[in-house]
Write an enzyme that holds these catalytic residues in place. Sequence first.
Site, PDB file in Angstrom:
ATOM      1  N   GLY A   1      49.188  49.670  -6.548  1.00 12.55           N
ATOM      2  CA  GLY A   1      47.791  49.151  -6.585  1.00 12.55           C
ATOM      3  C   GLY A   1      47.844  47.882  -6.107  1.00 12.55           C
TER       4      GLY A   1
ATOM      5  N   ASN B   1      47.348  46.499  -3.036  1.00 11.05           N
ATOM      6  CA  ASN B   1      45.912  46.641  -1.960  1.00 11.05           C
ATOM      7  C   ASN B   1      44.752  46.467  -2.935  1.00 11.05           C
ATOM      8  OD1 ASN B   1      46.506  46.629   0.998  1.00 11.05           O
ATOM      9  ND2 ASN B   1      48.198  48.318   0.066  1.00 11.05           N
TER      10      ASN B   1
ATOM     11  N   ILE C   1      44.763  64.253   0.028  1.00  7.36           N
ATOM     12  CA  ILE C   1      44.092  64.282   1.204  1.00  7.36           C
ATOM     13  C   ILE C   1      42.527  64.429   0.988  1.00  7.36           C
ATOM     14  CG2 ILE C   1      43.674  65.869   3.258  1.00  7.36           C
ATOM     15  CD1 ILE C   1      46.322  64.656   3.425  1.00  7.36           C
TER      16      ILE C   1
ATOM     17  N   ASN D   1      40.578  53.356   5.056  1.00 10.60           N
ATOM     18  CA  ASN D   1      41.895  53.777   4.649  1.00 10.60           C
ATOM     19  C   ASN D   1      42.848  52.617   5.297  1.00 10.60           C
ATOM     20  OD1 ASN D   1      44.135  55.345   3.624  1.00 10.60           O
ATOM     21  ND2 ASN D   1      44.758  55.753   5.609  1.00 10.60           N
TER      22      ASN D   1
ATOM     23  N   HIS E   1      46.719  52.005   6.306  1.00  8.07           N
ATOM     24  CA  HIS E   1      47.986  52.730   6.847  1.00  8.07           C
ATOM     25  C   HIS E   1      48.986  51.708   7.184  1.00  8.07           C
ATOM     26  CE1 HIS E   1      50.212  55.914   7.983  1.00  8.07           C
ATOM     27  NE2 HIS E   1      50.696  55.183   9.046  1.00  8.07           N
TER      28      HIS E   1
ATOM     29  N   ASP F   1      44.696  60.171   9.683  1.00 10.21           N
ATOM     30  CA  ASP F   1      45.053  59.159  10.250  1.00 10.21           C
ATOM     31  C   ASP F   1      44.364  58.769  11.543  1.00 10.21           C
ATOM     32  OD1 ASP F   1      46.238  57.638   8.008  1.00 10.21           O
ATOM     33  OD2 ASP F   1      48.225  58.833   8.904  1.00 10.21           O
TER      34      ASP F   1
ATOM     35  N   GLN G   1      52.101  40.245   4.666  1.00 10.61           N
ATOM     36  CA  GLN G   1      51.796  39.515   6.138  1.00 10.61           C
ATOM     37  C   GLN G   1      50.442  40.233   6.978  1.00 10.61           C
ATOM     38  OE1 GLN G   1      54.736  38.839   8.825  1.00 10.61           O
ATOM     39  NE2 GLN G   1      56.047  37.685   7.415  1.00 10.61           N
TER      40      GLN G   1
HETATM   41  C1  GAR Z   1      50.401  50.633   0.938  1.00  9.17           C
HETATM   42  O1  GAR Z   1      51.763  50.363   1.718  1.00  9.17           O
HETATM   43  C2  GAR Z   1      49.475  51.705   1.783  1.00  9.17           C
HETATM   44  O2  GAR Z   1      49.515  50.940   3.139  1.00  9.17           O
HETATM   45  C3  GAR Z   1      50.157  53.097   1.889  1.00  9.17           C
HETATM   46  O3  GAR Z   1      50.704  53.095   0.393  1.00  9.17           O
HETATM   47  C4  GAR Z   1      51.013  51.691   0.035  1.00  9.17           C
HETATM   48  C5  GAR Z   1      50.120  51.686  -1.439  1.00  9.17           C
HETATM   49  O4  GAR Z   1      50.768  50.449  -2.151  1.00  9.17           O
HETATM   50  N1  GAR Z   1      49.494  54.042   2.352  1.00  9.17           N
HETATM   51  C6  GAR Z   1      49.931  55.071   3.031  1.00  9.17           C
HETATM   52  O5  GAR Z   1      50.757  55.031   3.462  1.00  9.17           O
HETATM   53  C7  GAR Z   1      48.714  55.891   3.585  1.00  9.17           C
HETATM   54  N2  GAR Z   1      49.229  56.805   4.556  1.00  9.17           N
HETATM   55  P1  GAR Z   1      49.796  49.810  -3.062  1.00  9.17           P
HETATM   56  O6  GAR Z   1      49.496  50.899  -4.159  1.00  9.17           O
HETATM   57  O7  GAR Z   1      50.538  48.960  -3.959  1.00  9.17           O
HETATM   58  O8  GAR Z   1      48.664  49.325  -2.400  1.00  9.17           O
END
Ligand code: GAR
Length: 211
Positions: free
Chosen positions: A12, A14, A93, A108, A110, A151, A179
């Site tokens: 989490g 993000n 999904i 989303n 990615h 995607d 970044q």
């Molecule tokens: C992030 O890097 C996100 O971009 C990726 O999972 C991670 C989640 O991290 N998502 C994907 O790969 C989707 N295809 P988080 O739980 O620390 O935010």
Amino acid sequence: MLNIAVLVSGGGTNLQALIDAQSSGKIKGGQIVLVVSSNPSAYALERAKKANIPTKVLRRKDFKTQEDYDSALLGLLESYQISLVVLAGFLTIISENVVSHYPNRIMNIHPSLIPSFCGEGYYGLRVHEEALKRGVKVTGATVHFVNEVCDGGPIILQKAVAVQQGDTPQTLQRRVMEQAEWELLPRAVSLFCEGRLTVENGIVTIKGEEQ
Ligand code: GAR
């Protein structure tokens, strides 16, 4: 104020970037009112609780059919009058049925520059492993709207990040998060909530940003 739901499965970070942006007034015109996790032990749930945001766990495997799961998810989103759904590391999904209820209203993040290293099976560290295997010198992150193609939806924002010699999937993942991801996602959410994103023929235009 638009109501935002954030869907998570893991750490989490993000979600945290969104919570921090909200606290410092950087999400204009929207507020996070619900966090949904596909995983009951996701640390993201702790982050939401600390920020006093209601949480819910919805696991696909707890439902007999896709239809049952979809109805539960849609019912939940409707009960919170959600206008924007943000997938922030969400590993379940999203079906076409759910997408059709929220056209260009699900976004989303990615961890690559789409259309590289994306599609089914490309998530989390796996994306960075593949980028390193291919030897790319630049990677990055993409925020896009979700459509019926994995995607494949309209691209909202992208940012490039340099690959460094000696990178491991873990060091590269961290750099892409620091970044690019943690900056792009709150920005894209704010642009949506400010009503500055329009989509025409699969192309996103940002109002007030002449390129
Ligand atoms: C992030 O890097 C996100 O971009 C990726 O999972 C991670 C989640 O991290 N998502 C994907 O790969 C989707 N295809 P988080 O739980 O620390 O935010």
